[in-house]
Write an enzyme that holds these catalytic residues in place. Structure first.
Site, PDB file in Angstrom:
ATOM      1  N   MET A   4       0.858  -1.191   0.000  1.00  0.00           N
ATOM      2  CA  MET A   4       0.000   0.000   0.000  1.00  0.00           C
ATOM      3  C   MET A   4       0.886   1.231   0.000  1.00  0.00           C
ATOM      4  O   MET A   4       1.985   1.228   0.563  1.00  0.00           O
ATOM      5  CB  MET A   4      -0.925   0.024   1.223  1.00  0.00           C
ATOM      6  CG  MET A   4      -1.940  -1.105   1.257  1.00  0.00           C
ATOM      7  SD  MET A   4      -3.018  -0.978   2.696  1.00  0.00           S
ATOM      8  CE  MET A   4      -4.013   0.443   2.214  1.00  0.00           C
ATOM      9  N   CYS A   5       0.390   2.298  -0.614  1.00  0.00           N
ATOM     10  CA  CYS A   5       1.205   3.490  -0.868  1.00  0.00           C
ATOM     11  C   CYS A   5       1.820   4.079   0.397  1.00  0.00           C
ATOM     12  O   CYS A   5       3.027   4.071   0.587  1.00  0.00           O
ATOM     13  CB  CYS A   5       0.367   4.565  -1.558  1.00  0.00           C
ATOM     14  SG  CYS A   5      -0.389   4.044  -3.087  1.00  0.00           S
ATOM     15  N   CYS A   6       0.979   4.622   1.264  1.00  0.00           N
ATOM     16  CA  CYS A   6       1.506   5.410   2.382  1.00  0.00           C
ATOM     17  C   CYS A   6       2.255   4.572   3.415  1.00  0.00           C
ATOM     18  O   CYS A   6       3.316   4.984   3.876  1.00  0.00           O
ATOM     19  CB  CYS A   6       0.385   6.213   3.036  1.00  0.00           C
ATOM     20  SG  CYS A   6       1.004   7.724   3.815  1.00  0.00           S
ATOM     21  N   SER A   8       3.977   1.911   2.882  1.00  0.00           N
ATOM     22  CA  SER A   8       5.247   1.529   2.273  1.00  0.00           C
ATOM     23  C   SER A   8       6.236   2.694   2.263  1.00  0.00           C
ATOM     24  O   SER A   8       7.401   2.544   2.652  1.00  0.00           O
ATOM     25  CB  SER A   8       5.004   1.046   0.842  1.00  0.00           C
ATOM     26  OG  SER A   8       6.217   0.683   0.231  1.00  0.00           O
ATOM     27  N   ARG A   9       5.778   3.875   1.847  1.00  0.00           N
ATOM     28  CA  ARG A   9       6.664   5.038   1.810  1.00  0.00           C
ATOM     29  C   ARG A   9       7.061   5.473   3.211  1.00  0.00           C
ATOM     30  O   ARG A   9       8.176   5.955   3.438  1.00  0.00           O
ATOM     31  CB  ARG A   9       5.980   6.183   1.052  1.00  0.00           C
ATOM     32  CG  ARG A   9       5.795   5.876  -0.428  1.00  0.00           C
ATOM     33  CD  ARG A   9       4.787   6.832  -1.084  1.00  0.00           C
ATOM     34  NE  ARG A   9       4.411   6.331  -2.385  1.00  0.00           N
ATOM     35  CZ  ARG A   9       5.055   6.610  -3.520  1.00  0.00           C
ATOM     36  NH1 ARG A   9       6.104   7.398  -3.491  1.00  0.00           N
ATOM     37  NH2 ARG A   9       4.665   6.102  -4.656  1.00  0.00           N
TER      38      ARG A   9
END
Length: 217
Positions: A4-6, A8-9
């Site tokens: 998932m985007c957030c 992971s970042r």
């Protein structure tokens, strides 16, 4: 660490798992005040900056980033405000916000990320040849809305490389929650849509390949 985007970042930047930084979804705690005070001040960018690097960030940041500040550690900052887009987006461009339109040559985000990162590298090396440079190229592709470049719109028709033995297998409660919600396998219309979506995603990634090639050259 997470598909998932957030989350992971948020793991990549400070080097922490989600159970330590507490960003567990694309909304909950994503870019929160707690994140800014606790983890954003302790990322690889802040450490490399203190070690003498010239760090630059280009592209998508956190899903809920509003562009009202430049995160610590980055000397050059070109951060996408909010979530993934290829046209008609806003950037926090160092000390100001800039609105971009729908011109491929001027606004296509994948190419802009490549152009600005190359510019930063050349400028940094011209000013201080012996100073190490960190360029973080953060491409949204192949994230939706899957806007491939105009010159690649004809490519990858009916590519089926994603159709493996696990394709269209369901219902399966062992999968990620979105997939496990499926009550039946896809019908023919949904299958054809998946082929089109795969094609669009590959088209967006072709420009990422171009960008990496240009940067390495």
């Amino acid at each position: 660490s997470s598909p998932m985007c957030c989350p992971s970042r948020s793991s990549l930047l400070p080097g922490l798992y989600a159970h330590n930084h507490n960003v567990r979804s694309n909304n909950e705690m994503c870019g929160s005040v707690f994140w800014q005070k606790t983890h954003e001040t302790n990322t690889f960018a802040t450490h490399l900056n203190k070690s003498g690097y010239a760090p630059g960030y280009f592209g998508k940041y956190l899903n809920d980033y509003k562009g009202n500040y430049v995160p610590p550690g980055w000397e050059e900052w070109v951060g996408l405000v909010k979530n993934s887009r290829y046209y008609n987006y806003t950037l926090r461009d160092n000390d100001k916000k800039l609105q971009h339109g729908n011109s491929y040559t001027q606004d296509y985000l994948t190419d802009l990320v490549a152009n600005r990162s190359i510019e930063h590298f050349k400028k940094s090396k011209a000013a201080e040849p012996d100073r190490p440079v960190l360029s973080f190229l953060s491409f949204p592709a192949p994230h939706g809305p899957e806007d491939g470049a105009p010159q690649y719109q004809h490519l990858y028709f009916n590519v089926s490389s994603h159709i493996t033995p696990s394709y269209n297998y369901g219902p399966n409660k062992d999968k990620h929650w979105i997939v496990s919600e499926a009550k039946t396998p896809m019908d023919e219309t949904q299958h054809r849509f998946s082929l089109m979506l795969q094609q669009k995603r590959l088209q967006t990634l072709r420009s990422v390949d171009d960008a990496i090639d240009r940067y390495m050259d």
